[in-house]
Design an enzyme around this catalytic site. Structure first.
Site, mmCIF file in Angstrom:
data_model
loop_
_atom_site.group_PDB
_atom_site.id
_atom_site.type_symbol
_atom_site.label_atom_id
_atom_site.label_comp_id
_atom_site.label_asym_id
_atom_site.label_seq_id
_atom_site.Cartn_x
_atom_site.Cartn_y
_atom_site.Cartn_z
ATOM 1 N N LYS A 91 0.873 -1.337 0.027
ATOM 2 C CA LYS A 91 0.367 0.056 0.082
ATOM 3 C C LYS A 91 0.615 1.754 0.243
ATOM 4 O O LYS A 91 -0.045 2.088 -0.290
ATOM 5 C CB LYS A 91 -1.237 -0.151 1.514
ATOM 6 C CG LYS A 91 -2.268 -0.866 0.793
ATOM 7 C CD LYS A 91 -2.981 -0.895 1.768
ATOM 8 C CE LYS A 91 -3.979 -1.622 1.572
ATOM 9 N NZ LYS A 91 -5.262 -1.960 3.056
ATOM 10 N N ARG A 92 1.890 0.945 0.247
ATOM 11 C CA ARG A 92 2.282 2.002 0.301
ATOM 12 C C ARG A 92 3.925 2.619 -1.058
ATOM 13 O O ARG A 92 4.312 3.289 -1.475
ATOM 14 C CB ARG A 92 4.478 2.176 1.142
ATOM 15 C CG ARG A 92 5.444 0.684 0.782
ATOM 16 C CD ARG A 92 6.276 0.618 1.906
ATOM 17 N NE ARG A 92 6.745 -0.090 1.725
ATOM 18 C CZ ARG A 92 6.932 -1.658 2.231
ATOM 19 N NH1 ARG A 92 5.081 -1.853 3.015
ATOM 20 N NH2 ARG A 92 7.250 -2.621 1.656
#
Length: 284
Positions: free
Chosen positions: A255-256
């Protein structure tokens, strides 16, 4: 039985191409089978989940062409169901409270007499420090762990499951579950909520999920889920673990990885068909 599957993201960040692939694949398989596609919001991590990320999940999925039944099941609204199941397993003598922190576990696992620390699906395998504690000793400061050896011995035979994806089905054995999985957490001590393994089993049964479609990184968790389903008398779905979308170095997306966020591609002029092509699910 109607083919029923789900996509179950956590609103802790932006959806990326890996999420798009998983959601599109599940939706396509449900459509091809004349079945149902459900959306579930796994928002028990209250420290990281935000309303903004949840709203963006709905927006991103609708934009790439998905639709789902309503109302959407949100795990934060389902805590009573998880606690009921915890009490049931506790009364069966299969749970115990645990006051150990992550630091406690690291230190115990790395003690010289213990040898090299072993890792399982949830990280370091729990060394059993609190295993002697009774279920009735549970307090608000405790996590809840499954006593794996008792859970395995509770069953006459260990169940198996069907796998149709890229990862072969794993055989459930006593040695694997007790030595390579260990006493997994079913409820966390930090925010008093059900952990992933418990909530996913309860929710899949409640929603009538017949086919679980998810990334192959979760394949090693499947024996845990099948064991819990059997202990609770719940149906075991068919599992389909799919390939992961990776970056140029071969690392799976996280998700980063905002550079691969669906919302960013959209803002730069990409179309839903472009997203399908990027993940290898282009339609004619």
């Amino acid at each position: 039985m109607t083919f029923t599957t789900r996509f179950a993201p956590s609103p802790t960040g932006q959806l990326h191409l890996g999420h798009a692939y998983s959601a599109l694949l599940a939706f396509d398989m449900a459509q091809q089978a004349g079945g149902r596609f459900l959306l579930r919001i796994e928002d028990t991590d209250t420290a990281r989940c935000t309303p903004a990320f949840e709203a963006q999940i709905y927006d991103d999925l609708a934009w790439i062409g998905l639709s789902w039944e309503t109302p959407v099941l949100r795990q934060s609204d389902n805590t009573a169901a998880y606690e009921t199941v915890l009490e049931r397993l506790g009364e069966m003598g299969l749970l115990y409270p645990c006051s150990c922190t992550r630091g406690d576990i690291r230190r115990a696992a790395s003690a010289p007499q213990e040898g090299a620390p072993m890792h399982g699906p949830d990280g370091l395998i729990y060394p059993g420090t609190c295993r002697h504690r009774a279920w009735s000793d549970r307090s608000d400061m405790d996590a809840v762990r499954l006593h794996m050896a008792r859970a395995v011995d509770h069953l006459n035979t260990l169940p198996q499951y069907t796998e149709t994806g890229v990862h072969p089905a794993l055989t459930l054995t006593r040695a694997h579950l007790t030595e390579e999985v260990g006493d997994i957490v079913l409820a966390r001590r930090d925010n008093k909520t059900a952990a992933y393994h418990l909530s996913v089993v309860v929710d899949d049964a409640a929603q009538g999920i017949t086919h679980v479609i998810r990334g192959e990184d979760l394949a090693t968790a499947t024996p845990i889920h099948v064991l819990l389903q059997t202990l609770l008398g719940l149906p075991t779905p068919t599992y389909h673990h799919h390939r992961l979308i990776r970056d140029e170095t071969g690392k799976r997306l996280a998700k980063r990885d905002d550079a691969r966020a669906i919302a960013l591609y959209r803002s730069e002029g990409a179309t839903p068909q472009d997203i399908r092509e990027m993940v290898g699910l282009a339609t004619g």
